[in-house]
Structures are given as structure tokens and as C-alpha cells.
Write a protein that holds these residues in place. Structure first.
Motif, short mmCIF file in Angstrom:
data_model
loop_
_atom_site.label_atom_id
_atom_site.label_comp_id
_atom_site.label_asym_id
_atom_site.label_seq_id
_atom_site.Cartn_x
_atom_site.Cartn_y
_atom_site.Cartn_z
N ARG A 269 0.83 -1.21 0.00
CA ARG A 269 0.00 0.00 0.00
C ARG A 269 0.86 1.25 0.00
NH1 ARG A 269 -2.98 -3.23 3.70
NH2 ARG A 269 -1.96 -2.18 5.47
N ALA B 197 2.26 1.68 -3.49
CA ALA B 197 1.21 2.09 -4.43
C ALA B 197 0.84 3.56 -4.25
CB ALA B 197 -0.02 1.21 -4.25
N SER B 198 0.90 4.05 -3.01
CA SER B 198 0.53 5.44 -2.75
C SER B 198 1.51 6.43 -3.35
CB SER B 198 0.42 5.67 -1.23
OG SER B 198 1.70 5.70 -0.62
N GLN C 78 3.20 5.83 -6.35
CA GLN C 78 3.40 5.58 -7.77
C GLN C 78 3.32 6.88 -8.56
OE1 GLN C 78 4.34 2.72 -9.44
NE2 GLN C 78 4.72 2.14 -7.30
#
Length: 284
Positions: free
Chosen positions: A132, A135-136, A138
Motif C-alpha cells: 500500500r 502504491a501510494s 506511484q
């Protein structure tokens, strides 16, 4: 009975790596008492499953509260944070809890080339929490991820009494060299990795080796200082900061042989002889 500002802050890790966080905590909070517990009988966590790590985390938190009356808990282990931090906070809602995570956000701020290397244990990299976090971020930078199996354990061996010191140092250097080579080209030129995240608390103690390998232009980013600042904020919000001038104190506990923890604390924290003690923390 309500917790008092003079109560200690609990800090724990699977082994000696969390001493890098403790060192930052002592610098940020020089009047606090600390109890550091190394779960060395079950280390390293990075090679264990989430269920096992979570069970150990809860047992240690319960022990530190029941026996030492801690006023806050710092989970100075990336793997334990990833496996258990949310449930830990739910189980202890009145206890300020600070976890650690690979310093990806500070690295994004620091990078100039936009390429960031990340060294961490397999357990941390495989965790949903790390996924997570990655992904935050990216689109904000390119992250090159490198698991480092065996490196945390090799760093622990630097202060073991039953190993050849030169051979162990060579092993740490070889593992670091393998990780750096796998990540790619380091430097401050376009296309090079200019920021390296030390995603395990142990890796801070290999910083001189890593610095030689990546060169002076590369920034090494770790989590100790941000964790210490967050601990100060939470203690202040709860009205639990120790009074200025309060005598600091340190208790060192190990579920395995305390001699390794003692040697590490003497080497990296200048702790006096006889500080580390053995303790049993069984699962409930």
C-alpha cells in the motif's frame, strides 16, 4: 492507576537492529526512561510468517505493559510493524504506539534523479502494508526493490562472541555488495539511483559499508529520526513527556542470550557492562 510521565517507553525488535531506532529516540528524548526488548530467541522476524510475528508482537506488548508499566510502545521492526501494528493499536487503544516503515516518503522528497533503491527483508517487501505504501507513491519516483535475505542476521553476527569477527564483517560486506549490484547504477547523474532506503533497522549498522559501495553522492535514508519525532509528538499530546532534567535510564532485555545484545549496545550505544538481562516472554 493512570500512567505517569515518569513511566518508561517500551521499544522492541526481533534483535539488535532496533537499537538504531533506540539511539535516535535517546537523542530526541534525552530525559526519558527506555526498556528495550530484543526477541532474539525468535529472530530474525524477516524470515518468519505474519501470524508468528503478530503473535510475538502481542505477547511482547502485553509483557512490557504488565511488567514494566510502559507509557508508550515503539515497534522498532519493519516486519512486526507490517504484520501487527493495526491490531496492536486496536488491542491497546490507550497506549501510544509508533511503528516503523521503509522511509519511501522521505526518499521521494530527497531524490533528484527520481530513482530510489530500497533494501529490505522479504517479509517487509511481501507485506500488504508495504504494498500500500508503494502504491501510494506511484508516479512520484521510480522504486527499485531489493530483498536482502540473510543480511539482518549477518549484522547481528557482528557482535556475536562465537564467530570470527573478520569473517563476519566480510560476510556483511559481501551481502551488501550483492544487493547494491543487483539494484543497478548509483550516482547523481540522470538515470542513476541517487537515494537508497535502508528498509530494515539492522541495515543502519551497515551504513559505512553501504556508503563505500554506493559513493558519496548517494543519500542513505533510514527511519530512526522520523520515528523519534513521532514518539515525541504522541507523548506530548498525551501529556506524558518526562520532565526536563529527569534522569534517563535504560533497561535492555533479551529472550535469548543477552550477551549479544549487551555487546551491540556497548558498541553502538555506549551502554555500560551488565545492562542486558535475559527475560522469558512466552506466548499466551
Amino acid at each position: 492507576m493512570p500512567v505517569q510521565p515518569g513511566a518508561p517507553v517500551g521499544v522492541f525488535d526481533s534483535g539488535i537492529g532496533g537499537l538504531s531506532v533506540l539511539r535516535a529516540l535517546q537523542a530526541e528524548l534525552p530525559h526519558e526512561r527506555f526498556v528495550y526488548l530484543a526477541d532474539t530467541a525468535h529472530a530474525p522476524y524477516g524470515e518468519r510468517g505474519d501470524a508468528f510475528v503478530a503473535a510475538r508482537t502481542h505477547a511482547i506488548a502485553d509483557h512490557l505493559q504488565a511488567v514494566h508499566g510502559i507509557k508508550a510502545l515503539v515497534v522498532a521492526c519493519n516486519t512486526a510493524t507490517a504484520a501487527a501494528i493495526h491490531e496492536l493499536r486496536a488491542r491497546h487503544p490507550a497506549l501510544p504506539v509508533v511503528g516503523v516503515e521503509p522511509a519511501l516518503k522521505p526518499a521521494v522528497t530527497a531524490t533528484r534523479t527520481g530513482r530510489i533503491g530500497v533494501m529490505a527483508t522479504r517479509g517487509t517487501l511481501a507485506s500488504a502494508k508495504f504494498g500500500r505504501l508503494l502504491a501510494s507513491l506511484q508516479g512520484q519516483a521510480e522504486f527499485l526493490i531489493q530483498p536482502c535475505p540473510g543480511l539482518a542476521l549477518a549484522i547481528e553476527g557482528l557482535v556475536a562472541s562465537d564467530v570470527d569477527a573478520a569473517a563476519q564483517a566480510a560476510r556483511v560486506e559481501a551481502l551488501c555488495a550483492d544487493a547494491v549490484a543487483a539494484l543497478g547504477s548509483f550516482g547523481d547523474a540522470p538515470g542513476q539511483i541517487d537515494t537508497l532506503v535502508l528498509g530494515c533497522t539492522h541495515y543502519v549498522f551497515a551504513e559505512p559499508v553501504l556508503r563505500r559501495l554506493v559513493g558519496p553522492a548517494v543519500q542513505l535514508v533510514e527511519t530512526g529520526a522520523p520515528v523519534a519525532r513521532q514518539a515525541r509528538r504522541l507523548l506530548a499530546q498525551a501529556g506524558l513527556l518526562a520532565a526536563d532534567g529527569a534522569p534517563p535510564a535504560l533497561a535492555l532485555l533479551a529472550t535469548g542470550d543477552p550477551r549479544q545484545l549487551q555487546a551491540a549496545a556497548a558498541r553502538w550505544l555506549a551502554a555500560p557492562a551488565g545492562t542486558a538481562q535475559a527475560v522469558e516472554v512466552p506466548l499466551p
